[in-house]
Design a protein around this motif. Structure first.
Motif, PDB file in Angstrom:
ATOM      1  N   TYR A 299       1.254  -2.267  -6.569  1.00 56.90           N
ATOM      2  CA  TYR A 299       0.374  -2.574  -5.439  1.00 56.90           C
ATOM      3  C   TYR A 299      -1.070  -2.795  -5.879  1.00 56.90           C
ATOM      4  O   TYR A 299      -1.689  -3.808  -5.543  1.00 56.90           O
ATOM      5  CB  TYR A 299       0.446  -1.434  -4.417  1.00 56.90           C
ATOM      6  CG  TYR A 299      -0.519  -1.596  -3.262  1.00 56.90           C
ATOM      7  CD1 TYR A 299      -0.263  -2.501  -2.238  1.00 56.90           C
ATOM      8  CD2 TYR A 299      -1.681  -0.826  -3.199  1.00 56.90           C
ATOM      9  CE1 TYR A 299      -1.152  -2.648  -1.175  1.00 56.90           C
ATOM     10  CE2 TYR A 299      -2.568  -0.967  -2.140  1.00 56.90           C
ATOM     11  CZ  TYR A 299      -2.294  -1.875  -1.131  1.00 56.90           C
ATOM     12  OH  TYR A 299      -3.181  -2.019  -0.091  1.00 56.90           O
TER      13      TYR A 299
ATOM     14  N   ILE B  56      10.004  -3.514   0.966  1.00 54.97           N
ATOM     15  CA  ILE B  56       9.008  -3.767   2.017  1.00 54.97           C
ATOM     16  C   ILE B  56       7.768  -4.429   1.432  1.00 54.97           C
ATOM     17  O   ILE B  56       7.236  -5.401   1.987  1.00 54.97           O
ATOM     18  CB  ILE B  56       8.642  -2.450   2.737  1.00 54.97           C
ATOM     19  CG1 ILE B  56       9.852  -1.912   3.500  1.00 54.97           C
ATOM     20  CG2 ILE B  56       7.463  -2.669   3.685  1.00 54.97           C
ATOM     21  CD1 ILE B  56       9.640  -0.529   4.085  1.00 54.97           C
TER      22      ILE B  56
ATOM     23  N   GLU C 210       8.491  -8.105   0.510  1.00 50.42           N
ATOM     24  CA  GLU C 210       8.576  -8.958   1.695  1.00 50.42           C
ATOM     25  C   GLU C 210       7.187  -9.208   2.289  1.00 50.42           C
ATOM     26  O   GLU C 210       6.863 -10.329   2.721  1.00 50.42           O
ATOM     27  CB  GLU C 210       9.496  -8.323   2.731  1.00 50.42           C
ATOM     28  CG  GLU C 210       9.763  -9.192   3.949  1.00 50.42           C
ATOM     29  CD  GLU C 210      10.441 -10.511   3.608  1.00 50.42           C
ATOM     30  OE1 GLU C 210      10.246 -11.488   4.362  1.00 50.42           O
ATOM     31  OE2 GLU C 210      11.147 -10.574   2.574  1.00 50.42           O
ATOM     32  N   CYS C 211       6.358  -8.178   2.300  1.00 51.82           N
ATOM     33  CA  CYS C 211       4.996  -8.331   2.833  1.00 51.82           C
ATOM     34  C   CYS C 211       4.170  -9.286   1.974  1.00 51.82           C
ATOM     35  O   CYS C 211       3.384 -10.087   2.495  1.00 51.82           O
ATOM     36  CB  CYS C 211       4.307  -6.970   2.917  1.00 51.82           C
ATOM     37  SG  CYS C 211       4.973  -5.893   4.197  1.00 51.82           S
TER      38      CYS C 211
ATOM     39  N   THR D  79       5.378 -12.882   2.700  1.00 49.70           N
ATOM     40  CA  THR D  79       5.096 -13.428   4.036  1.00 49.70           C
ATOM     41  C   THR D  79       3.624 -13.404   4.412  1.00 49.70           C
ATOM     42  O   THR D  79       3.179 -14.229   5.219  1.00 49.70           O
ATOM     43  CB  THR D  79       5.879 -12.644   5.107  1.00 49.70           C
ATOM     44  OG1 THR D  79       5.529 -11.247   5.023  1.00 49.70           O
ATOM     45  CG2 THR D  79       7.374 -12.799   4.905  1.00 49.70           C
ATOM     46  N   GLY D  80       2.854 -12.464   3.864  1.00 48.53           N
ATOM     47  CA  GLY D  80       1.458 -12.347   4.296  1.00 48.53           C
ATOM     48  C   GLY D  80       0.442 -12.225   3.198  1.00 48.53           C
ATOM     49  O   GLY D  80      -0.768 -12.157   3.465  1.00 48.53           O
TER      50      GLY D  80
ATOM     51  N   LEU E 106      -1.427  -8.378   4.030  1.00 43.07           N
ATOM     52  CA  LEU E 106      -0.257  -7.711   4.581  1.00 43.07           C
ATOM     53  C   LEU E 106       0.385  -6.731   3.600  1.00 43.07           C
ATOM     54  O   LEU E 106       1.281  -5.964   3.978  1.00 43.07           O
ATOM     55  CB  LEU E 106       0.773  -8.759   5.013  1.00 43.07           C
ATOM     56  CG  LEU E 106       1.800  -8.344   6.087  1.00 43.07           C
ATOM     57  CD1 LEU E 106       1.101  -7.921   7.365  1.00 43.07           C
ATOM     58  CD2 LEU E 106       2.779  -9.481   6.353  1.00 43.07           C
ATOM     59  N   SER E 107      -0.085  -6.736   2.372  1.00 39.69           N
ATOM     60  CA  SER E 107       0.563  -5.902   1.352  1.00 39.69           C
ATOM     61  C   SER E 107       0.348  -4.410   1.569  1.00 39.69           C
ATOM     62  O   SER E 107       1.038  -3.589   0.977  1.00 39.69           O
ATOM     63  CB  SER E 107       0.073  -6.295  -0.049  1.00 39.69           C
ATOM     64  OG  SER E 107      -1.328  -6.083  -0.169  1.00 39.69           O
TER      65      SER E 107
ATOM     66  N   VAL F  35       0.990  -2.843   4.283  1.00 39.80           N
ATOM     67  CA  VAL F  35       1.914  -2.350   5.319  1.00 39.80           C
ATOM     68  C   VAL F  35       2.707  -1.117   4.871  1.00 39.80           C
ATOM     69  O   VAL F  35       2.902  -0.188   5.667  1.00 39.80           O
ATOM     70  CB  VAL F  35       2.858  -3.487   5.775  1.00 39.80           C
ATOM     71  CG1 VAL F  35       4.041  -2.933   6.571  1.00 39.80           C
ATOM     72  CG2 VAL F  35       2.094  -4.493   6.611  1.00 39.80           C
TER      73      VAL F  35
END
Length: 412
Positions: A248, A371, A374-375, A378-379, A383-384, A386
């Motif tokens: 992350y 998760i 996917e974040c 998509t974003g 959005l990471s 989330v």
């Protein structure tokens, strides 16, 4: 009956040994963290992708073995005493380090992870020992210090492993084995038995079976079903974000390996300070339930805030409060759980809790990694965060359950 069974234990020397044991257990994973990737690639002649897959197998092996070993060691410690279980596990930990140091191929490393998962079960007996020798009124402080001891291992392990690994990839394991030998000798000489013969429970395989142990603990102490839910929710949050941390911060904040290592060291030291200084400060002013509530609220809100921060320094700042909330709330939660059972069941309860943690450990890394992936797809970066928001919500959900089970009974 031995003198150790009839005389009150020399509490301070015994507690220091338990703290040393917890430091070494916490170091077990950390000391290998900087060198294990290179060792895996050199032994398996693999690329980075295959090495990542092998790491996944290592994690699964560790938690599977811990799942089975923790209740067995907890039940053994309730039956035969804490001392033999702790000492045998310490010797087993030394064997693990030696196997890893001598490993000529990947199969030896797999064997080392199996042994590591088994010996990590000694934490159940170690915490049961602390419960035996500590009055209920002082357990939150002692649990805070025990957490501080584990933080020392978490902070020192990666730093020591990285430094020693610059000379030889296998040197960190030999150093850890040496520490383990010293710990075993010290324990043999100074550690008395803490569990009185009259409070011991007969060993049965039903008590040692991880599934029947967890079910049996809840059957014997129905209130623990709520605490089991709390353990799952809180550990899912903590293990989840810890498992994706390096990926992350590398992605969202472009942190380098050096930045990541510095962060781990600083926060290991801060965690130790929070557990040895902040916990005693708080428990002098609040009771255990209030301490649990305050710490868990702080943890839940700041985990979410860390995930919302677009800047690395903001993430690190919120993490300071998040760690403080974790150690304060966690110490009080552990104390409240121990008050629900008697002395003859403490080892079994601690073992069942460790097995439950192992089940969560099998789920949390994969779930949070999916998760996060996917974040990102998509974003992107906004959005990471989330997964951190999810961890915060899980934490607050655990708080709601723990508040219910500790709600003061209204007088008739």
């Amino acid at each position: 009956m031995t003198d150790a069974d009839t005389k009150p234990p020399p509490r301070q020397a015994a507690i220091w040994f338990i703290f040393v044991t917890l430091v070494l257990d916490a170091m077990a994973g950390g000391i290998s963290y900087p060198v294990l990737p290179a060792l895996v690639q050199s032994l398996g002649h693999t690329d980075a992708a295959r090495a990542a897959e092998i790491f996944g197998i290592f994690g699964t092996l560790f938690f599977v073995m811990q799942f089975f070993a923790s209740p067995i060691q907890g039940a053994l410690s309730d039956s035969f005493g804490r001392r033999p279980v702790i000492l045998i596990s310490t010797v087993g930990m030394v064997l693990d380090y030696v196997v890893m140091a001598l490993a000529p191929d990947l199969n030896w490393l797999y064997a080392g992870r199996l042994i590591s998962g088994i010996t990590a079960g000694s934490i159940s007996a170690a915490f049961a020992y602390l419960i035996d020798v500590t009055p209920a009124s002082d357990r939150t402080r002692i649990f805070g210090l025990a957490g501080a001891a584990m933080s020392v291992g978490t902070a020192v392990g990666p730093a020591l492993g990285g430094l020693a690994g610059t000379y030889d990839l296998r040197l960190p394991f030999w150093i850890a084995a040496g520490f383990g030998v010293l710990s075993a000798l010290y324990g043999w000489l100074v550690l008395p038995e803490s569990l009185k013969p009259e409070t011991r429970a007969a060993f049965t395989w039903q008590r040692a079976n991880p599934l029947t142990s967890m079910v049996g603990v809840v059957r014997d102490h129905p209130a623990l079903i709520y605490w089991a839910v709390v353990i799952v929710l809180l550990n899912l949050a903590v293990m989840g974000v810890n498992s994706i941390y390096a990926v992350y911060v590398s992605y969202r904040y472009a942190w380098s390996p050096k930045d990541i290592g510095l962060y781990l060291t600083v926060f290991g030291v801060w965690s130790m300070g929070a557990q040895s200084l902040v916990v005693p400060f708080v428990i002098k002013r609040l009771n255990d339930r209030q301490t649990m509530i305050a710490g868990t609220i702080l943890m839940g809100l700041t985990i979410m805030a860390a995930g919302l921060s677009p800047f690395g320094y903001g993430y690190a700042a919120f993490a300071f409060f998040w760690v403080a909330g974790l150690v304060v709330g966690g110490a009080a939660t552990n104390t409240l759980i121990t008050e629900a059972v008697g002395p003859s069941d403490q080892g079994r309860v601690q073992g069942a809790a460790r097995s439950l943690n192992s089940v969560v450990g099998l789920v949390a890394p994969g779930l949070f990694a999916l998760i996060l992936a996917e974040c990102i797809r998509t974003g992107g970066r906004p959005l990471s965060g989330v997964p951190y928001a999810l961890a915060g919500l899980l934490t607050l959900a655990g708080l709601v359950v723990s508040m219910r089970v500790t709600r003061p009974k209204s007088s008739a």
